[in-house]
Scaffold this motif. Structure first.
Motif: not given
Length: 324
Positions: A235-243
């Motif tokens: 289980r992981r926390m993902f942060f999505l950015f524009s790049d």
């Protein structure tokens, strides 16, 4: 045709009347700030001129522009009044640019300047303020800009097409929309900076640089990583950015400094990424996404179908953005 024109005229008159009534109300509220704060503070010298300028920005010219507009509206000079008013619309953009610094300076003065703190409290307790604080009144110009956009559009829609007045109103609507976009852009950039800063503070250490010019925050959430060799799901926390896509896991709960932080596990650049749904095309339970990078394939899973669809759309959009 005559009936249509009569209907337009009735609607237009109603909108013009409402615009004038709300303009009076707006002027009254701006006048409270100018009379009970700006004028007295200038006379007393409680705040340095530069501090006063920072907190109140171009409030006086905004008031003057609205006052002139109300005089035109009273006389029924709608199109010339709005055309003249358009020349002052940039003030709203400058007001928006200054607002963050204005709020920051105001908070600072309330905290540090005892005489200003007492003065502010005394003025706000006057019956004319009806329980509102200075902060509430300083937000009014940008709320009013939003209202102008709707009023001006309504007036344009109910003005006979192919007339000089219609063309003038069309220019007014275009001008107010441009300034609205400018203001929205200021707020979007500010909100994005706050999100980047929040994520930076969540991640342990400074190794992962989230605060990068031109980067936009998109979304975040917990997903399961499917390992390549039959190990158990992670289980992981993902942060999505524009790049980039950042994967992180919680720090140990007993860690003295970082118990409430996340440790960055990997940073995936998106410009050479392709995203596919492995399953999750039907409304079954959950889904699986495959992210292919030049030297790595990442399988992400969720038991929530809606969540996996949302991530799929967001990732596809981010990859397109990063590849431009």
């Amino acid at each position: 045709v005559e009936d249509q024109r009569a209907r337009w005229e009735r609607k237009r008159s109603r909108t013009a009347k409402e615009l004038l009534e709300t303009e009076y109300k707006y002027l009254e509220q701006l006048d409270l700030v100018l009379t009970y704060f700006v004028t007295i503070l200038k006379a007393k010298g409680t705040l340095k001129p530069a501090v006063l300028e920072t907190i109140f920005g171009p409030l006086e010219p905004l008031y003057s522009a609205s006052h002139v507009l109300s005089l035109h509206l009273e006389k029924g000079n709608l199109a010339p009044g709005l055309e003249n008013f358009c020349q002052s619309l940039d003030l709203y953009g400058h007001y928006a640019e200054n607002l963050e610094q204005a709020n920051k300076t105001l908070k600072e003065q309330v905290r540090k300047n005892k005489s200003f703190r007492r003065f502010k409290k005394l003025q706000e307790s006057r019956p004319q303020f009806q329980g509102r604080e200075l902060e509430d009144l300083l937000a009014l110009p940008l709320q009013r800009l939003h209202q102008y956009k709707h009023f001006f559009r309504d007036l344009l829609e109910n003005t006979t097409p192919d007339t000089a007045e219609n063309q003038k109103l069309a220019k007014t609507v275009k001008s107010v929309c441009e300034v609205s976009h400018w203001v929205q852009d200021i707020f979007d950039k500010r909100e994005n900076s706050l999100q980047l800063l929040r994520v930076q503070k969540l991640l342990k250490g400074q190794k992962t640089q989230v605060l990068t010019p031109g980067r936009w925050y998109i979304r975040e959430g917990w997903l399961l990583v499917v390992p390549s060799k039959g190990e158990e799901l992670k289980r992981r926390m993902f942060f999505l950015f524009s790049d980039i896509l950042v994967a992180a896991k919680p720090c140990h709960p007993l860690h003295l400094m970082n118990s409430n932080k996340l440790s960055c596990q990997a940073v995936y650049p998106l410009h050479q990424c392709s995203v596919d749904k492995v399953f999750g095309h039907t409304w079954s339970q959950g889904g699986l996404l495959s992210l292919s990078f030049p030297h790595k394939t990442l399988l992400l899973m969720s038991s929530n179908q809606q969540e996996i669809n949302d991530w799929y759309r967001s990732l596809k959009a981010a990859v397109r953005w990063a590849s431009m």
